[in-house]
Scaffold this motif. Structure first.
Motif, PDB file in Angstrom:
ATOM      1  N   ILE A  12       0.871  -1.175   0.000  1.00  0.00           N
ATOM      2  CA  ILE A  12       0.000   0.000   0.000  1.00  0.00           C
ATOM      3  C   ILE A  12       0.907   1.223   0.000  1.00  0.00           C
ATOM      4  O   ILE A  12       2.028   1.171   0.528  1.00  0.00           O
ATOM      5  N   ALA A  41      -8.305   7.789  -4.353  1.00  0.00           N
ATOM      6  CA  ALA A  41      -7.614   6.535  -4.693  1.00  0.00           C
ATOM      7  C   ALA A  41      -8.399   5.771  -5.740  1.00  0.00           C
ATOM      8  O   ALA A  41      -9.572   6.059  -5.992  1.00  0.00           O
ATOM      9  N   LYS A  65      -9.797  -0.039  -5.895  1.00  0.00           N
ATOM     10  CA  LYS A  65      -9.208  -1.158  -5.136  1.00  0.00           C
ATOM     11  C   LYS A  65      -8.923  -0.765  -3.686  1.00  0.00           C
ATOM     12  O   LYS A  65      -8.877  -1.611  -2.797  1.00  0.00           O
ATOM     13  N   ASP A  66      -8.703   0.516  -3.440  1.00  0.00           N
ATOM     14  CA  ASP A  66      -8.359   0.979  -2.090  1.00  0.00           C
ATOM     15  C   ASP A  66      -9.514   1.695  -1.386  1.00  0.00           C
ATOM     16  O   ASP A  66      -9.312   2.360  -0.365  1.00  0.00           O
ATOM     17  N   LYS A  67     -10.718   1.547  -1.943  1.00  0.00           N
ATOM     18  CA  LYS A  67     -11.869   2.246  -1.359  1.00  0.00           C
ATOM     19  C   LYS A  67     -12.056   1.902   0.128  1.00  0.00           C
ATOM     20  O   LYS A  67     -12.206   2.782   0.971  1.00  0.00           O
ATOM     21  N   ILE A 121     -10.022   0.696   2.492  1.00  0.00           N
ATOM     22  CA  ILE A 121      -9.014   1.185   3.445  1.00  0.00           C
ATOM     23  C   ILE A 121      -9.077   2.711   3.547  1.00  0.00           C
ATOM     24  O   ILE A 121      -8.860   3.284   4.618  1.00  0.00           O
ATOM     25  N   CYS A 122      -9.407   3.373   2.447  1.00  0.00           N
ATOM     26  CA  CYS A 122      -9.593   4.831   2.496  1.00  0.00           C
ATOM     27  C   CYS A 122     -10.705   5.193   3.477  1.00  0.00           C
ATOM     28  O   CYS A 122     -10.581   6.123   4.271  1.00  0.00           O
ATOM     29  N   TRP A 153     -13.994   8.442   0.606  1.00  0.00           N
ATOM     30  CA  TRP A 153     -13.256   7.996  -0.586  1.00  0.00           C
ATOM     31  C   TRP A 153     -13.747   8.740  -1.827  1.00  0.00           C
ATOM     32  O   TRP A 153     -14.943   8.941  -2.009  1.00  0.00           O
ATOM     33  N   ILE A 192      -2.566   6.155  -2.625  1.00  0.00           N
ATOM     34  CA  ILE A 192      -3.685   6.863  -1.988  1.00  0.00           C
ATOM     35  C   ILE A 192      -3.228   8.271  -1.618  1.00  0.00           C
ATOM     36  O   ILE A 192      -2.169   8.432  -1.007  1.00  0.00           O
ATOM     37  N   LEU A 227      -3.773  -4.655   6.871  1.00  0.00           N
ATOM     38  CA  LEU A 227      -2.883  -5.187   5.840  1.00  0.00           C
ATOM     39  C   LEU A 227      -2.400  -6.565   6.235  1.00  0.00           C
ATOM     40  O   LEU A 227      -1.916  -6.759   7.348  1.00  0.00           O
TER      41      LEU A 227
END
Ligand SMILES: [Zn+2]
Length: 254
Positions: A148, A169, A172-174, A176-177, A199, A218, A253
């Motif tokens: 990441i 972002a 794919k990173d929605k 965690i954002c 996000w 991100i 993670l």
């Protein structure tokens, strides 16, 4: 982790020993967190520009070489590599509020979160250490080296009332954002912006920053530097801000 006045035990002894090594605690190492321990800790917090509240958080614990809480998880050698970079550069201060620059604050955040993650056994790749802050093109080139990658920025608006946290972002990173935004929202007591839990996708503006997002990273807009109250909350809660970001990363993670 937290240690404060009234706590007792081996963790307090380690704290007192570490403060003694700094020449700040000259009393008996008795494992009893009282006024003298609190005063020594406050003096140490001041050295790092952290609000001297006498409560030991992860950032200062890391600076003292104390790793008092290591979350359960994978062994150190299988932990994912994390890329953390600071927005803007030494020649581009970003947004400003009085004497405070976006670049200066996001460097501090990068360094603070990195120190905590290092103390938890993560390898973190940065766009420079200390006061160094490499240009965006160099930061974007680091993105692929991590599981990441996060670049810290602060938002700014003409209206001093503009408020909140958001992250830009790829989809794919929605998730965690949204977790990062939610954590910062509760630590700083500020809103999460927009209808997507903070996000925003790649195509939603911020054109100058897209190189980082296109590379898979991100952009985390922590708060509004232009909002005086928000900036003050950051100064008051810095240690908690660093810890909140490190917690989301270490919990999500694998
Ligand atoms: Zn910025």
């Amino acid at each position: 982790m937290l240690l404060k006045k009234g706590n007792t035990g081996s963790a307090v002894k380690r704290l007192q020993t570490a403060l003694a090594k700094q020449g700040l605690y000259i009393y008996l190492v008795d494992g009893d967190f009282g006024q003298k321990t609190e005063d020594a800790l406050k003096a140490y917090q001041q050295k790092f520009n952290v609000k001297p509240d006498g409560i030991l958080g992860d950032y200062i614990a890391g600076k003292l070489g104390l790793v008092l809480s290591v979350p359960a998880g994978a062994p150190a050698n299988t932990k994912p590599v994390i890329v953390l970079t600071a927005g803007h550069s030494l020649v581009d201060p970003g947004a400003c509020n009085g004497k405070f620059t976006e670049a200066g604050i996001v460097r501090e955040v990068r360094n603070g979160v990195t120190a905590i993650l290092n103390s938890r056994g993560y390898k973190v790749i940065n766009d420079g250490t200390g006061n160094d802050n490499q240009a965006l093109s160099k930061a974007a080139a680091l993105v692929k080296q991590g599981k990441i990658a996060i670049e810290f920025h602060l938002n700014a608006a003409t209206s001093k009332a503009a408020t909140g946290v958001e992250a830009l972002a790829q989809s794919k990173d929605k998730a965690i954002c949204q977790k990062l935004c939610s954590a910062l929202s509760s630590v700083l007591d500020i809103p999460v912006r927009g209808g997507n839990g903070g996000w925003k996708d790649e195509g939603s503006g911020q054109h100058s920053k897209l190189a980082y997002v296109s590379a898979g990273g991100i952009i985390l807009e922590l708060f509004f530097i232009s909002n005086d109250a928000e900036l003050q909350k950051y100064f008051d809660r810095k240690d908690q801000v660093f810890t909140a970001i490190a917690d989301v990363l270490s919990e999500n993670l694998t």
